[in-house]
Design a protein around this motif. Structure first.
Motif, PDB file in Angstrom:
ATOM      1  N   VAL A 278       0.849  -1.202   0.000  1.00  0.00           N
ATOM      2  CA  VAL A 278       0.000   0.000   0.000  1.00  0.00           C
ATOM      3  C   VAL A 278       0.882   1.248   0.000  1.00  0.00           C
ATOM      4  O   VAL A 278       0.599   2.218  -0.716  1.00  0.00           O
ATOM      5  CB  VAL A 278      -0.970   0.005   1.203  1.00  0.00           C
ATOM      6  CG1 VAL A 278      -1.791   1.285   1.227  1.00  0.00           C
ATOM      7  CG2 VAL A 278      -1.883  -1.209   1.150  1.00  0.00           C
ATOM      8  N   ARG A 279       1.947   1.227   0.766  1.00  0.00           N
ATOM      9  CA  ARG A 279       2.869   2.368   0.788  1.00  0.00           C
ATOM     10  C   ARG A 279       3.470   2.602  -0.595  1.00  0.00           C
ATOM     11  O   ARG A 279       3.598   3.748  -1.043  1.00  0.00           O
ATOM     12  CB  ARG A 279       3.973   2.128   1.807  1.00  0.00           C
ATOM     13  CG  ARG A 279       3.461   2.212   3.236  1.00  0.00           C
ATOM     14  CD  ARG A 279       4.555   1.976   4.233  1.00  0.00           C
ATOM     15  NE  ARG A 279       5.475   3.118   4.165  1.00  0.00           N
ATOM     16  CZ  ARG A 279       6.639   3.159   4.773  1.00  0.00           C
ATOM     17  NH1 ARG A 279       7.057   2.137   5.490  1.00  0.00           N
ATOM     18  NH2 ARG A 279       7.395   4.220   4.677  1.00  0.00           N
ATOM     19  N   ALA A 280       3.822   1.536  -1.299  1.00  0.00           N
ATOM     20  CA  ALA A 280       4.394   1.660  -2.637  1.00  0.00           C
ATOM     21  C   ALA A 280       3.378   2.243  -3.621  1.00  0.00           C
ATOM     22  O   ALA A 280       3.739   3.040  -4.492  1.00  0.00           O
ATOM     23  CB  ALA A 280       4.883   0.302  -3.132  1.00  0.00           C
ATOM     24  N   ARG A 281       2.128   1.866  -3.486  1.00  0.00           N
ATOM     25  CA  ARG A 281       1.087   2.355  -4.405  1.00  0.00           C
ATOM     26  C   ARG A 281       0.701   3.802  -4.136  1.00  0.00           C
ATOM     27  O   ARG A 281       0.336   4.522  -5.057  1.00  0.00           O
ATOM     28  CB  ARG A 281      -0.181   1.504  -4.288  1.00  0.00           C
ATOM     29  CG  ARG A 281      -0.054   0.159  -4.921  1.00  0.00           C
ATOM     30  CD  ARG A 281      -1.373  -0.561  -4.852  1.00  0.00           C
ATOM     31  NE  ARG A 281      -1.245  -1.897  -5.410  1.00  0.00           N
ATOM     32  CZ  ARG A 281      -2.249  -2.552  -5.945  1.00  0.00           C
ATOM     33  NH1 ARG A 281      -3.447  -2.028  -5.992  1.00  0.00           N
ATOM     34  NH2 ARG A 281      -2.059  -3.756  -6.418  1.00  0.00           N
ATOM     35  N   THR A 282       0.718   4.193  -2.872  1.00  0.00           N
ATOM     36  CA  THR A 282       0.207   5.519  -2.510  1.00  0.00           C
ATOM     37  C   THR A 282       1.288   6.547  -2.225  1.00  0.00           C
ATOM     38  O   THR A 282       1.031   7.739  -2.311  1.00  0.00           O
ATOM     39  CB  THR A 282      -0.683   5.424  -1.257  1.00  0.00           C
ATOM     40  OG1 THR A 282       0.117   4.998  -0.143  1.00  0.00           O
ATOM     41  CG2 THR A 282      -1.856   4.493  -1.473  1.00  0.00           C
ATOM     42  N   GLY A 283       2.451   6.083  -1.830  1.00  0.00           N
ATOM     43  CA  GLY A 283       3.497   7.010  -1.426  1.00  0.00           C
ATOM     44  C   GLY A 283       3.276   7.572  -0.030  1.00  0.00           C
ATOM     45  O   GLY A 283       3.989   8.468   0.404  1.00  0.00           O
TER      46      GLY A 283
END
Length: 74
Positions: free
Chosen positions: A19-24
């Protein structure tokens, strides 16, 4: 009598890192989103997973807000 069932698409769960990779966005922000009910999460044992469809909907809503805001300027 024959009963038919409609196949349901499987719910894909994402790790925090995915999720962090997708949203930043950072860990604290994402947990706050989940706490606020903006995205659902599931606890599996000691792990937490986020519902992919909710994450995608949240991202798309942010994109739409940005387009709406940009269209209003001029």
């Amino acid at each position: 009598m024959t009963t038919t069932t409609t196949p349901v698409a499987p719910t894909r769960l994402l790790t925090l890192d995915e999720v962090r990779a997708r949203t930043g966005m950072g860990r604290t922000f994402l947990y706050a989103l989940a706490q606020a009910g903006a995205i659902r999460r599931a606890r599996i044992g000691r792990s937490v997973r986020f519902v992919e469809a909710d994450v995608e909907a949240w991202v798309q809503a942010r994109i739409a807000e940005g387009q709406h805001t940009a269209a209003g300027r001029g």
